[in-house]
Each structure stands twice: as structure tokens, then as C-alpha cells.
Design a protein around this motif. Structure first.
Motif, PDB file in Angstrom:
ATOM      1  N   THR A 147       0.836  -1.206   0.000  1.00 25.19           N
ATOM      2  CA  THR A 147       0.000   0.000   0.000  1.00 25.19           C
ATOM      3  C   THR A 147       0.868   1.253   0.000  1.00 25.19           C
ATOM      4  N   GLY A 148       2.082   1.135   0.547  1.00 20.12           N
ATOM      5  CA  GLY A 148       3.005   2.266   0.487  1.00 20.12           C
ATOM      6  C   GLY A 148       3.394   2.598  -0.941  1.00 20.12           C
ATOM      7  N   ILE A 149       3.465   1.552  -1.786  1.00 17.55           N
ATOM      8  CA  ILE A 149       3.813   1.825  -3.186  1.00 17.55           C
ATOM      9  C   ILE A 149       2.716   2.636  -3.869  1.00 17.55           C
ATOM     10  N   TYR A 150       1.455   2.310  -3.553  1.00 15.75           N
ATOM     11  CA  TYR A 150       0.380   3.136  -4.142  1.00 15.75           C
ATOM     12  C   TYR A 150       0.589   4.603  -3.755  1.00 15.75           C
TER      13      TYR A 150
ATOM     14  N   ALA B 110      -1.942   8.352  -7.819  1.00 12.41           N
ATOM     15  CA  ALA B 110      -2.756   7.654  -6.818  1.00 12.41           C
ATOM     16  C   ALA B 110      -2.797   8.444  -5.516  1.00 12.41           C
ATOM     17  N   ASP B 111      -1.650   9.071  -5.170  1.00  8.46           N
ATOM     18  CA  ASP B 111      -1.608   9.845  -3.925  1.00  8.46           C
ATOM     19  C   ASP B 111      -2.580  11.021  -3.974  1.00  8.46           C
ATOM     20  N   ASP B 112      -2.827  11.541  -5.190  1.00  3.25           N
ATOM     21  CA  ASP B 112      -3.783  12.639  -5.308  1.00  3.25           C
ATOM     22  C   ASP B 112      -5.168  12.207  -4.857  1.00  3.25           C
ATOM     23  N   TYR B 113      -5.428  10.909  -4.859  1.00  7.18           N
ATOM     24  CA  TYR B 113      -6.703  10.451  -4.295  1.00  7.18           C
ATOM     25  C   TYR B 113      -6.559  10.082  -2.826  1.00  7.18           C
TER      26      TYR B 113
ATOM     27  N   GLY C  19      -9.058  10.851 -11.993  1.00 11.25           N
ATOM     28  CA  GLY C  19      -9.627   9.925 -11.023  1.00 11.25           C
ATOM     29  C   GLY C  19      -9.462   8.490 -11.483  1.00 11.25           C
ATOM     30  N   ARG C  20      -9.724   8.262 -12.784  1.00 11.09           N
ATOM     31  CA  ARG C  20      -9.594   6.888 -13.275  1.00 11.09           C
ATOM     32  C   ARG C  20      -8.139   6.439 -13.259  1.00 11.09           C
ATOM     33  N   ALA C  21      -7.205   7.413 -13.405  1.00 11.63           N
ATOM     34  CA  ALA C  21      -5.787   7.054 -13.324  1.00 11.63           C
ATOM     35  C   ALA C  21      -5.448   6.502 -11.952  1.00 11.63           C
ATOM     36  N   ALA C  22      -6.087   7.053 -10.915  1.00 11.04           N
ATOM     37  CA  ALA C  22      -5.814   6.545  -9.560  1.00 11.04           C
ATOM     38  C   ALA C  22      -6.243   5.088  -9.456  1.00 11.04           C
ATOM     39  N   ILE C  23      -7.432   4.776 -10.006  1.00 13.25           N
ATOM     40  CA  ILE C  23      -7.915   3.392  -9.948  1.00 13.25           C
ATOM     41  C   ILE C  23      -6.988   2.479 -10.735  1.00 13.25           C
TER      42      ILE C  23
ATOM     43  N   THR D 216     -13.363  14.761  -4.347  1.00 12.55           N
ATOM     44  CA  THR D 216     -12.999  13.345  -4.264  1.00 12.55           C
ATOM     45  C   THR D 216     -12.966  12.645  -5.616  1.00 12.55           C
ATOM     46  N   GLN D 217     -14.048  12.780  -6.384  1.00 14.52           N
ATOM     47  CA  GLN D 217     -14.119  11.926  -7.563  1.00 14.52           C
ATOM     48  C   GLN D 217     -13.546  12.578  -8.805  1.00 14.52           C
ATOM     49  N   LEU D 218     -12.770  13.651  -8.613  1.00 11.17           N
ATOM     50  CA  LEU D 218     -12.027  14.205  -9.741  1.00 11.17           C
ATOM     51  C   LEU D 218     -10.582  13.726  -9.728  1.00 11.17           C
TER      52      LEU D 218
END
Lengths: 220, 640, 250, 295
Positions: free
Chosen positions: B452-455, B461-464, D68-72, D219-221
Motif C-alpha cells: 500500500t506504500g507503493i500506491y 494515486a496519492d492525489d486520491y 480519477g480513473r488514473a488513480a484506480i 474526491t471523484q475528480l
């Protein structure tokens, strides 16, 4: 445990070293402590340059504020600052660093004398007096500053530097006081390595003081 | 050690100047001194500086805290040696023996005692106390979060609890191995008679003890609002509680610095003959690396916190943007400390765990040099990754790439730790005792924490995930599930040596299962909260997050129950467990080769190291770690 | 078995300690010692534009939380005397989906808002409030002298004339988007002056109505920087129960 | 010498030590051990990959923008990439546990394990594989990140102000030329307490704070940036799916941090134009209406 044990525990843990061993240990520890202090010094100077470069809302020295376009201070502070915060003249900053340097050099001289087995307590007394003079000068500089802590980040950083020098000088005085008193009692006639520790520490304080002075004077 | 020799020592001690005040100093006089001087300076503050509407209260609190810390240490005896040195009255041999606790029974645990084993035990107790406080606060957090709009705590109290839970746990985990075991076990492991600077050693524990009350005092002066990271300018806006908080850290920094220097010098100068660097147990290496990293990290902490006190008490504006300051300064300096500090927490427990793996798999350490290299590599890289905590702060977005690189590079040396762990286990005669249980749990938890640290190291991903419960779950998996579980393995491993008693394994295993299951439930649920988007450090939340919060809270209660059962097992075994043999695990490193309880100065004979401590399954001559006595073969094999 | 009993006992003991500490903390929490003010029913009427149950709540803002300089009224027992406070309590209760009319008497002085957005009335019926002044002699920041209002519905005040604000929001998942913001214009009392005496002190009475949302707890706070430190949001603003509270919609 | 001063114990050496004195990899990895471990490894790897592929989209909310989809996607790809390595560690640990030679828990094992002190090939390949993985992760991350750094020449400006404890938004007067040549006009500056965004229009958020640091997290952006006092933090995205979500504060900001959230929605640009045309009177909040809120 059997009575045949010939283990001598009548010397306390770790304290049965020869003076040479203690010298080596304590000098290494001092070097590590100075390394940590150097990291503190570097970060302190970095903080100075960082805040100076950011100059958030013209708040470094308010140098870009004009009566028409004043720099705002916190909404809780009734004073809106419109004039530049004065730079501090180099005089005292240099004097204090120089006093620390003189104290360090004196300790060095005393160390040499102790090695040769000649009088060293009076020189250490002189070093102590010089270090105390440094503290006096630092306190005096606090009082003559043309700004207060609330006048933006230049003022804040400058006073922080001064506080840092003061704290270091305080430690110098503690160390020199002990070394002088012990020298006075003749405790360094044969084993003098503590004078060297005091010298190394005092010189480091002088060097860090010079770094702070150079930063504060040339990059206001 | 109730021998004629000891009695002779007692006579000597009691026969000298026993009535002198400093012989009677203990925790009680420390409290008296601290409260007394604190009260005096509070009075002084009230009548001198408490007229400034903005800074008055903060100045008074600053003075009070200064008074407490100095007063406590005066009272407990921290400054005795310095004062004696300045006055030119060096301590006599009797004084030093007295200071080492000779002939004082249990009361030496309440004193400024220079015996490294006493200091280690004091640290162990302090760590238990801190974990109990932090755990209680955690339970209150989880109780508040049982329901979306809970009214168990006010938002202010909730924030205060979150902040102090965090900092209590950070302090406790930093000292949980480097305190008890690097003090008690490490000097024995290298064949030393004590730490290099016994008085500084005692100082390190008592200075930390004086740091704890200011942390708890924050609750009574308004509470810290800003989380354990106390981001400015919110923490500047906070009340005088922040001054108490900063004083805790400043005091703590003194202790960690002193302890770090002490550890380093001990290992550098006090190893037994033959204990070369390549024969040093991994735990010794881990202590050294942890200490060195602490020495690097702590000055940054000191700088941040002194600036914070200055902003509060004198009105400087380091972090107040309206007067030119910047919260980014705080964040940068904080994480320059903060990320190395994570590895100050992690590396020593991992070192301890490696000892456990080798002993209980009955195999030599796999790839010994690689794991030392990996720990050094982690330490080196960790000072270059701080800004991955700041990907979303808006500070220097161009540096996101480089910091992503350094952060992900750290997973290479971290992977080597796994390689060495599984390599050591592979085909071993695995002896699955309690320390090993915790070892396996560490492996699972640290895999989850690592992946999970890699995410989180990845900017998109960190932006989320930044600032949400995912981060909370991640660092609890690494620090609680990783470091603290590894430290628990170390505790169960060294418990017989430290206490002289065997740990009750049945109760211990019951505790293990509660901890293992409770932990997974708690933090897997929090990962799910994070995936769904629940922010961190919120007292109330959207009801869509309710089910997983209930699950997480129940898990947390089970987890806490597990720790309490373990605490019960530890305490009851310590009081009345079966007497431990000197070497219950048939381990090879030096601490197991000396008596239990360990005598003053650790060894009855001179120690000469001839091989490393991992000669399991090797030829006979390679199995011998050290020989005792003046000549190398005189006592070889004696005792059988 | 004895071991199990011991372990069980330890768990119970730990739980008891945790519960005790928790109770200790929550004593100072939500359940305000000042109690909950329940709305008074006025029957059903058209105040909110359609036939709805109508309820009313009356409260005030004081310059001095502890009332030590006051005629004897303690709005926040044990509170810091230099802090302002809402009173008599900070927790209110109203029925769901009812028309709620609030009367807020503003006794405190004031100044400029950090963000002029909060000078606009938002989320009330007609996006307006009505203010009635009494005994006010202080000047408005645009030179209006004295700063008085006659009860005509207004949709905003001057951002530099604010005393406090009453800003109420729904919690996520209960009433997303629910937001009521009402600026309270300043009155002529200096901080710490004797305040709270309805008969003699200068005050502004602000009246407005809104339709309560579905059941749940709503949070309100003041957006005027009436604390110390950064942006005027330290001290009293960071302390729960003075310029912040809840509206329980039941 | 006391009897419990038992230094120098000789434990039984590994039985077949002669085979192991100069062990090659094939000898260290005994075939039956390898087979057992491989089964466990394969099982866990497949499990991990399936979890990564199919669990991630279920766990995470629907996203309204490419970021957002890039995060997934990142979570998905990283899980799949990490699964074999994590599974190997677990497999060896589990196998060691199951195949433990020593069944009695009370006494120390009568026989030590083989003295394997390392193996250049195993260590080397571990290093190579983990380095390659890191390079891949880095490549993936930097590519994704770079693709998000595209600056549209023309974007809808939204000024976001965080303060304790509310977000406020202002749309300054502007004319945005959309990619298709159409224009979107905000005739007069509009202040709002909800965030409404037209679909398929590039947006630039200028985020700042009035007091302390807040975390602006629509959140969902899939974007996030701190609101720092005295600083303008620029965030860019192009919402491309209609829907509602929340803006949450992701940086603890004091007493009511938990309540610092905003209802936000991505709406058709005609609806946006109609709303914005009402000017300040149009504070009547679109999102609140969409959710059937209280007004």
C-alpha cells in the motif's frame, strides 16, 4: 556464584578506562554532537534563505510595501506595515562571533600549555571572561535591534539566530567554567584532554557563529 | 548475587557519605523539584509577562514547562554529575557504585541509575505506560467513530485526543526497542561491560520521563487541534497546549540525541576482542543505524519546535503567511525529520526480529551482508524522500518526479529484508514459539503495509489517497503491524533474559490471536474507508462510511483486548513465572551466554569472540561464538 | 482456568479504565452543561411561503462569556471572561422540515470579515434577514452614523460592519448542500462592556426564517474572526461551545 | 563456573552437512520443497492478481475525470505487479510453517537447519527483479503524472477559498473558448458555496486559504491540493462524467474539520450556463436542487 570468582566489580561500569580511552570516547561523542548541531545550523540557515526567497505577502522585510499598497499583517494585529524593516548593521554580530573565536583560541593556547605542563588556568579564566563578554554583547544586541519579533520574517529569523548563538555561548560558558575551575585545582597537570574538548566545542561555536553572522549580514 | 562480595560492596557504599542529599534523589524528589520550580516560574510569569493579550498565556506556559523540565531533572539527579564536574568534585568509586545501583534492591529502578540494565528496564516500563496511554486514546477515537454523528466527544476533545494519541505512539515506538533492548541487550551482545557513557544513559531515560507530563498537560490547556504532525499555521493558531506539546518534543530530542550518541560510541569503542564489524549481530547493526539516523533527524525536530515556541511566546512569524512566514517551512523541516524518524522506529525492531528468525529457524542469518547493506541503504535513502508527504501541498510540483523516484527506490532495500527473512526460514528447523508467531505476523503485515506504500508513493494515486483513511491504515500496518509487532517478537524473545522468568506461552498465544485478528479487522476496514474516500482525523463522517467504521471499531476493541491480555501475561510472568535458564532458546549470541539475572558488568570473565553468532548447523568449530576467560581454550565447553 | 480468569479480569479492568477516562472526557463534550434550547411552537402558518409547522428560537451573542462584568447573567459558567459567546446555550433543537424562525440579539462589537461572502444572507427565506437596532450609537464603516437598521428585509450587510455570523450547515449524508448564513451587524458595545442587559445595552436583533432539513445533527459556527492569533480564529474560535454548536433536528 | 553459564553449547549440526558445505542453488532448493512452495505461490499470486483486477473498481468510487480513473488504474496495475513478489514471501513463510521439521513446541529442535548463509544467484535475481519492478512502477507513475500536466490554453477559472470551516467558490467574469470552438461565458463574477462544473470543459482551480492550511479534495475528480494562506495553488482537470460527489477537506484544519465539505456536481454545460446567467442571485444552489435538498 562461587567464591573462586576473581572478577573485580569494584570499578563501576564503563569507568575503568584509561585517560586515553576516555579521551577517544569523549572526543568521538563530541564530534557526533557537533555533527548533529551542524545539521541544526544548516537547517537554520536554509530556513533563512527559504523564507527570504518566498517573501510571502512581502513579509520578509516589507521592502516592497508602500503606503498605497501596504503589506498586511495578521488580521488580529492592528498594525498594517507600510515601511521597510531596517537591516541590522554588522557590528555586534561580528563582534560576538569574534569573541567566541578568541575564547576558542585561548582554550587552544591553554591546551598547549597544559601539554607542556606550564600554567594554563589563567588563560582558561581569560577565555571564560571573553565568552561571558560574548553573552553580554549578545544580550546588548537584543536590546538595540531596530525591530521587534513581530515585524516579519527577517526580524524573526534574525532574532532566532541571536537566540541560537546565545544558547551556544551559554554551553561554552558552562564548559569553560568547569574546565577553568578544574584547571585551577590542578586537575589538568597530567591528564588534560578535557581542555581539548572545551577547545573543540568553543571553536565550533565560533565557526557556527560566523556562518550565522555571514548569512544575516550579507543576505538581509 | 547475594554473595560475600556483594555484601562487601554494600558495606563500602553504606560506609561512605551515605547521608548526602544526592544519594536520596529519586523519582519522588524529581516530581517535587519539577512541580516546585514549575510553580515558581508560573508565578513569575503571572506577575511579569502575562499582560500581552496575544502572547501572555503562551509565555507563562513556556516558563512553567521550562520550570517543570529543569526542576524534574534537578530533582531526579540529571545535573549532579555536571555540577560535580564543574566544582571539581569527581565522584568517588563508592559514589559510582552507588549510582550503578549496588545494594539498593528494587529502589534503584526509581533512581538515576547508571547500570545499563536498570536503564533498559526503566525504558521497558515507560514504553508499557506510553502504549497504555496511547492505546486508551485510540479506543476513545474508535468509540467516537462507531457512529457517524457521535456525541461521545466534542470535536475539540476529539482533535486533542487524535493529536496526543499520535505523538504518544510516535514517542513510544521510537524508544520501544532502542530504549529497552539497545540499552539492556545490545551492550551484552557486543561483550561490553556497560554503555560508553552510563550517566548519559540514565539521563536519556529521565529526560524522556520529564517529557511525558507536558504532553498530557495539553488536555488541560485546551488541547492540540492539529494532529501529531501539528501543521502550521493551524498549530500557531492553537492555544498554549501547543507550547506544552513543543516542550515535550524539545525534551525528547535531547534524550534521543544523547541516547543515539551513546549507542554509536558504545559500539564503536567497546566491542569485545574479536567482535569485528562483520561478526556483529544484526540487532547491533540495527541499533547503530537507528541511532545514527535519529541523530540526523532530531535536529530538524528541534528546529521546528523551537520556532513553534517562538511563534507562540514571542510573536515571531515563521509560519504566519501574513507576516512573511510559510506553513511549507514547517512541513519541509517536519518531514526532513519525519521520514527518517519512521525508519528510526522501524530498523531496530527489524534487527531484533532477524535475531528471532535465525534463532528459531536454527539457521544462520541468510545474506547477512545484504541485510546490513539494506538497512544502511534504507537509512541513506530515507533522508531523501521527505517531500513524498508533500505531493499535494502545492510546494514544488516539479520535484514530484524525483521524490517519486527516491521513494520507490526504498522498496528495493526493504525487499531485501524480506529476502533475508524468508531465506533464513527456508528449510529451517522452525521452532514455532511465541516470538516466531509475532515474526510471521510481521511478515504478513509488513507486506500489506509495503504494497500500500507503493500506491501512496505514486503521485496520481496519492492525489486520491492523501489525507484519507487509506494513509492511516497504511502507516498503522507498517508501524503498528510492522515495527511494533517485530518489537513484541523481540520482547518475547528477550523476556527471559530481562526478567529472569519465562513468559507464559499459553496466555501469550491467546493474546497473539486476539492481536493478529483484531489488527487485520481494524485496518483492513480502514483501507476500505480510504478507498471509498473518508478523510483522516474527522470526528464525524458521512453515514455512507458507517458499516466499515463499526467493523473497524470492533476490530480495534479486539486488538486492545489482545494487548491487555499480553500485558497480563507479561506482568504475571514477571511476578511469578517459572525461573528462566540462562539460555532457554539455545541461542548463540553473547547475551544468552551470561548469567540470568545478568550480573553487574555483565560477564564474569573476559570475552573473546571467535565467530559470528549464527553458526547454527555449522561444523563444530564454527558453532562457537565466543570463548570466555583469559585464554581462548581454557573454559571452552565448560558447564556441560 | 485461573489464567483465563486472570486474563479476563485484565480485559475487564482495562475496559473499565478506558470507560472511566472516556466518561471524564465526554463530561466536557457535546452534552453542554448549559442544556439544549428547544424551539417554541407557533402553530402552522405561511411564514416560509407554504403551510408548515412554525417554530421559533431566540438567543444572543455576548461579548463576555463568563458574564463577570455583567448584570449577573452567566452565559458560559467558568468561561474565559475575555471571550465572546453565544448564549444562553450553543445547542438548539427544532423539528424536521419545520419552518424555523430565529431571533438573534447581537450585543457584541465587531469589524471586518475575513471573507466578504459571509456578509451575504444565504439560505434563508428570500435570502434575507431583518435587523432592528436598539440604542446603537456606533458608526458604520461606510460613514453611516449611527449604524441602525429598521427591520426592512436586507440581503447583505457591509462586510466591515459585521459583529458575528450564524453559519449553519448540514452534515454530509444528512442534508448535503444545506447552508444558512446570517451576518449579525455589530452593536456599539466594546468587548467586556456590561452586556446582556436587554433594557439598556445597545444591540441589534436579527430575525430570519428557514426550513429545517431532515432529521440529524447540523453544525453551526461563527465566521467573524473574533478570536486571537492567526486570522482571528484562535482561542475562542478553536474552543468548542463558545462560537460553535449544533442544531439537533428531530 | 556456574552450571547455567552455558556458553559454548554445541548443537547437533545439520544431518547431511557434507552435501551442504558448498551448496549450489539446486541443492539448496530441494525439489520437494520447491514444489510445495510453488503451489502455494501460484495460488496466492493468482488470488492477488484477481483481487487487483476485480476488487479495485468495486472498492473505489466511480470517478468523474481521467485523473480519477488514473488513480484506480494505478492501484490495479501496482497490485498486479506486486502480487507475485508478495506471494513469494508469503508462500515461503507459509511453507516453512507447515513443513516445520520441529513439531514439539516445548524443547529446542534436536537438529539445526542447513547452514545456508546466502546464495549469490538467489540474492542477485531478487535484486534484479525488484529493481525492474521499481523501474516499471516509476515509469508508470511518471507517465501518468506527465499526462496530467497538460495545460489547456483556455480553461474555466474557479477560485477556491478555504477557510475555517467552509469552502467558497467564485467564478470570475470570463469567456472560455471550448475545444470545439464553442464559448462558455461567465458574464459577471459569481460567488457560491457549492461547486458546479460543466461537463467536458477544462477547469483550472486556483486554490488559496484565508487562514490555515486546508486540503482541497474534490474526491471523484482524482485531484487534490492544499489551500495555503497567501499562496495560489493551481489544479487542473477536465470532468467528463455527469454526477455528484463531495469536496472534502483532507488536511486537519481545527475544530470543525469534519464538517468542511461541499456538495459538488458535474452538470451539462447548458445547465451551467443557465445557472451562471442568474448572476449572484443564482446562489440558489444547483447541487442542493439536484439532491432534492432543503430549499
Amino acid at each position: 556464584m562461587s567464591a573462586t570468582q576473581e572478577h573485580d566489580v569494584t570499578h563501576e561500569g564503563g569507568h575503568h578506562d584509561t585517560p586515553e580511552q576516555r579521551d577517544r570516547k569523549e572526543l568521538s561523542a563530541l564530534v557526533l554532537f557537533i555533527a548533529g548541531d551542524a545539521i541544526f545550523l544548516i537547517l537554520e540557515i536554509l530556513a533563512w534563505f527559504y523564507l527570504r526567497a518566498l517573501d510571502t505577502q512581502n513579509g520578509w522585510r516589507f521592502s516592497k510595501a508602500t503606503p498605497a499598497n501596504p503589506a498586511t499583517s495578521g488580521s488580529n494585529n492592528p498594525h498594517t506595515i507600510v515601511h521597510e524593516v531596517a537591516k541590522v548593521a554588522p557590528g555586534w554580530t561580528i563582534v560576538i562571533a569574534a569573541l567566541a573565536l578568541i575564547a576558542g583560541l585561548a582554550a587552544w593556547w591553554a591546551e598547549g600549555n597544559a601539554r607542556k605542563g606550564v600554567a594554563h588556568a589563567p588563560i582558561l579564566a581569560a577565555a571564560l571572561v571573553v565568552a561571558l563578554a560574548g553573552i553580554g554583547a549578545q544580550v546588548y544586541q537584543f536590546q538595540i535591534l531596530p525591530f521587534s519579533t513581530t515585524d516579519g520574517t527577517y526580524a524573526s529569523m534574525f532574532e532566532f539566530f541571536m537566540g541560537s548563538v546565545l544558547a551556544h555561548l551559554f554551553l561554552v560558558v558552562v564548559v569553560l567554567l568547569g574546565v577553568w575551575n578544574r584547571a585551577r585545582k590542578g586537575m589538568y597537570n597530567e591528564v588534560w584532554y578535557q581542555i581539548r574538548l572545551a577547545r573543540v566545542w568553543t571553536l565550533w561555536v565560533a565557526i557556527s557563529g560566523i556562518f550565522l553572522a555571514v548569512t544575516a549580514i550579507f543576505f538581509a | 548475587m547475594t554473595t560475600t562480595q556483594e555484601r562487601r560492596l554494600e558495606d563500602t557504599v553504606l560506609g561512605s557519605a551515605a547521608g548526602r542529599f544526592y544519594r536520596h534523589q529519586n523519582f519522588g524528589t524529581g516530581l517535587l523539584g519539577g512541580v516546585g520550580l514549575g510553580f515558581l516560574l508560573w508565578l513569575l510569569g503571572e506577575y511579569t509577562v502575562n499582560n500581552n493579550p496575544n502572547y501572555g498565556t503562551d509565555m507563562v506556559v513556556t516558563l512553567t514547562m521550562l520550570g517543570w523540565v529543569i526542576g524534574f531533572n534537578l530533582g531526579v539527579g540529571t545535573f549532579n554529575a555536571v555540577l560535580h564536574w564543574i566544582l571539581g568534585h569527581d565522584q568517588t568509586k563508592e559514589d559510582e557504585l552507588y549510582a550503578a545501583g549496588v545494594g539498593q534492591g528494587k529502589s534503584r529502578y526509581w533512581k538515576y541509575c547508571t547500570d545499563h540494565k536498570v536503564v533498559g528496564t526503566q525504558y521497558l516500563i515507560l514504553v508499557f505506560v506510553l502504549f497504555f496511554i496511547g492505546g486508551t486514546l485510540a479506543m476513545m477515537i474508535r468509540t467516537q467513530l462507531l457512529t457517524p454523528n457521535s456525541s461521545f466527544l466534542s470535536p475539540q476533545t476529539y482533535n486533542a485526543i487524535v493529536s496526543i494519541h499520535g505523538m504518544t505512539m510516535i514517542i513510544a515506538t521510537i524508544i520501544m526497542v532502542s530504549g529497552p533492548f539497545a540499552n539492556f541487550i545490545m551492550p551484552i551482545m557486543i561483550g561490553a561491560k556497560d554503555m560508553a557513557f552510563p550517566r548519559l544513559n540514565a539521563m536519556s531515560i529521565w529526560v524522556i520521563v520529564s517529557a511525558v507530563p507536558p504532553l498530557m498537560a495539553t488536555f488541560f490547556v485546551g488541547g492540540v487541534n492539529a494532529g501529531w504532525t501539528t501543521y502550521a499555521p493551524l498549530s500557531v493558531q492553537d492555544g498554549p497546549a501547543m507550547v506544552c506539546f513543543a516542550f515535550t518534543i524539545i525534551t525528547f530530542v535531547v534524550s534521543v540525541t544523547v541516547a543515539g550518541i551513546n549507542t554509536l560510541i558504545t559500539v564503536l569503542t567497546m566491542r569485545a576482542p574479536g567482535m569485528t564489524f562483520s561478526r556483529m549481530p544484526v540487532f547491533v547493526w540495527a541499533s547503530v543505524i537507528g541511532g545514527a539516523l535519529g541523530l540526523y533527524a532530531m535536529p530538524a525536530f528541534l528546529l521546528d519546535m523551537t520556532m513553534m515556541v517562538s511563534d507562540h511566546a514571542t510573536g515571531t512569524s515563521f509560519f504566519v503567511s501574513a507576516q512573511g512566514g510559510s506553513g511549507w517551512l514547517w512541513e519541509n523541516v517536519f518531514w526532513i525529520m519525519g521520514h527518517p524518524e519512521v525508519y528510526v522506529i522501524l530498523i531496530p525492531p527489524v534487527g531484533a526480529l532477524m535475531e528471532v528468525f535465525s534463532t528459531f529457524s536454527r539457521k544462520p542469518m541468510f545474506a547477512y551482508k545484504m541485510i546490513i547493506g539494506a538497512m544502511i541503504g534504507i537509512a541513506g535513502l530515507s533522508i531523501m524522500v521527505w517531500a513524498h508527504h508533500m505531493f499535494t501541498t502545492g510546494w514544488a510540483p516539479d520535484l514530484a518526479g524525483p521524490f517519486m523516484l527516491t521513494t520507490e527506490l526504498i522498496s528495493i532495500p526493504t525487499g531485501i529484508i524480506f529476502l533475508c527473512a524468508i531465506g533464513t526460514m527456508w528449510r529451517g528447523s522452525n521452532w514455532v514459539r511465541l516470538p516466531m508467531y509475532f515474526g510471521f505476523l510481521f511478515i504478513w503485515n509488513f507486506i500489506v503495509g509495503g504494497v500500500t506504500g507503493i500506491y501512496l508513493s505514486d503521485v496520481p494515486a496519492d492525489d486520491y489517497f492523501h489525507g484519507n483513511m487509506f494513509v492511516t491504515a497504511h502507516f498503522h500496518y507498517t508501524l503498528l503491524g510492522g515495527a511494533m509487532i517485530a518489537a513484541t517478537a523481540g520482547l518475547c524473545y528477550w523476556f527471559p533474559k530481562v526478567t529472569g522468568r519465562m513468559l507464559d506461552e499459553k496466555t501469550g498465544r491467546a493474546a497473539f490471536w486476539l492481536i493478529a485478528i483484531g489488527f487485520q479487522v481494524t485496518y483492513l476496514a480502514q483501507f476500505y474507508e480510504g478507498f471509498k474516500g473518508m478523510p483522516r482525523r474527522v470526528a464525524n463522517y458521512d453515514p455512507i462510511f458507517a458499516p466499515e467504521n463499526v467493523v473497524s471499531s470492533i476490530g480495534a476493541y479486539v486488538l486492545m483486548a489482545g494487548w491487555i491480555v499480553l500485558l497480563y501475561a507479561l506482568v504475571s510472568s514477571w511476578r511469578s513465572g517459572s525461573i528462566a535458564p540462562a539460555n532457554p532458546w539455545s541461542a548463540k549470541s553473547l547475551e544468552w551466554q551470561t548469567l540470568t539475572p545478568v550480573p553487574l558488568e555483565n560477564f564474569l570473565e573476559d570475552v573473546t569472540v571467535v565467530n559470528d553468532a549464527y553458526g547454527y548447523g555449522e561444523r563444530a568449530e564454527l558453532q562457537v561464538h565466543a570463548v570466555f576467560g583469559s585464554t581462548s581454550d581454557a573454559h571452552h565447553g565448560e558447564g556441560h | 482456568m485461573r489464567r483465563l480468569l486472570g486474563a479476563g479480569g485484565a480485559v475487564l479492568l482495562g475496559a473499565a479504565v478506558i470507560a472511566l477516562v472516556g466518561v471524564g472526557f465526554s463530561a466536557q463534550a457535546y452534552s453542554s452543561p448549559r442544556g439544549v434550547q428547544k424551539a417554541t411552537s407557533l402553530g402552522t402558518d405561511m411564514t416560509c411561503g407554504k403551510a408548515l409547522p412554525h417554530v421559533t428560537l431566540s438567543f444572543a451573542t455576548y461579548a463576555d462569556a463568563s458574564g463577570t462584568n455583567d448584570v449577573g447573567q452567566q452565559v458560559h459558567p467558568g468561561g474565559n471572561p475575555s471571550w465572546p459567546s453565544y448564549g444562553p446555550t450553543n445547542i438548539f433543537q427544532a423539528p424536521a422540515h419545520a419552518c424555523v424562525t430565529m431571533h438573534i440579539t447581537q450585543y457584541d462589537s465587531g469589524g471586518s470579515l475575513n471573507n466578504p461572502v459571509f456578509a451575504k444572507v444565504q439560505g434563508t427565506i428570500g435570502d434575507t434577514e431583518s435587523v432592528v437596532s436598539s440604542g446603537n450609537s456606533v458608526s458604520g464603516c461606510d460613514g453611516t452614523s449611527p449604524l441602525t437598521y429598521d427591520g426592512t428585509p436586507i440581503s447583505a450587510i457591509q462586510p466591515c460592519d459585521a459583529g458575528h455570523t450564524f453559519s449553519l450547515r448540514g452534515l454530509p449524508g444528512i442534508a448535503p448542500g444545506f447552508f444558512v448564513n446570517v451576518p449579525l451587524p455589530l452593536a456599539g458595545n466594546a468587548a467586556g462592556d456590561n452586556v446582556g442587559d436587554l433594557n439598556s445595552d445597545a444591540h441589534q436583533t436579527v430575525t430570519f426564517s428557514f426550513i429545517a432539513g431532515p432529521k440529524g445533527t447540523y453544525a453551526w459556527n461563527c465566521e467573524y474572526p473574533c478570536g486571537l492569533s492567526v486570522a482571528g480564529f484562535g482561542a475562542v474560535m478553536g474552543a468548542y461551545g463558545y462560537m460553535s454548536g449544533y442544531l439537533h433536528v428531530v | 563456573m556456574s552450571s547455567n553459564h552455558n556458553h559454548g553449547i554445541h548443537h547437533a549440526t545439520y544431518q547431511s552437512i557434507d552435501e551442504e558445505v558448498a551448496p549450489g542453488l539446486h541443492k539448496q532448493l530441494h525439489r520437494q520443497h520447491v514444489r510445495g512452495t510453488l503451489y502455494v505461490w501460484a495460488l496466492l499470486t493468482v488470488g492477488g492478481i484477481l483481487a487487483g483486477l476485480y476488487l479495485t473498481p468495486i472498492l473505489m468510487p466511480h470517478m468523474n475525470s481521467p485523473e480519477g480513473r488514473a488513480a484506480i488504474e494505478t492501484v490495479k496495475v501496482f497490485t498486479v505487479a506486486a502480487a507475485p513478489v508478495a506471494a513469494l514471501v508469503c508462500a515461503v513463510a507459509i511453507y516453512s510453517l507447515i513443513n516445520s521439521r520441529h513439531r514439539s513446541h516445548l524443547d529446542s529442535p534436536p537438529v539445526d537447519g542447513p547452514p545456508l548463509r546466502g546464495n549469490a544467484l538467489a540474492s542477485g535475481s531478487w535484486l534484479v527483479v525488484s529493481t525492474l519492478l521499481v523501474v516499471f512502477l516509476l515509469f508508470w507513475g511518471l507517465t501518468e503524472w506527465a499526462s496530467q500536466q497538460v495545460v489547456h490554453a483556455d480553461a474555466l477559472q474557479v477560485n477556491v477559498t478555504g477557510q475555517q470551516w467552509l469552502w467558497t467558490y467564485s467564478y470570475p467574469a470570463q469567456t472560455v473558448i471550448l475545444p470545439g470552438g464553442k464559448t462558455l461565458t461567465v458574464p459577471k463574477a459569481v460567488d457560491a458555496t457549492t461547486l458546479d462544473l460543466p461537463i467536458n470543459v477544462p477547469v483550472q482551480f486556483n486554490v488559496t486559504s484565508k487562514d490555515v492550511t486546508h486540503g482541497f479534495w474534490p474526491t471523484q475528480l482524482g485531484i487534490q491540493g492544499d489551500a495555503n494562506p497567501g499562496v495560489n495553488d493551481v489544479l487542473r482537470t477536465t470532468p467528463d462524467h455527469l454526477g455528484k460527489f463531495q469536496v472534502r477537506c483532507s488536511q486537519i484544519c481545527g475544530l470543525y474539520h469534519a464538517y468542511m465539505y461541499t456538495q459538488a456536481s458535474v452538470i451539462p454545460d447548458s445547465a451551467f450556463t443557465a445557472w451562471i446567467a442568474q448572476g449572484d442571485a443564482g446562489r440558489v444552489l444547483t447541487s442542493a436542487k439536484i439532491t432534492g435538498g432543503v430549499r
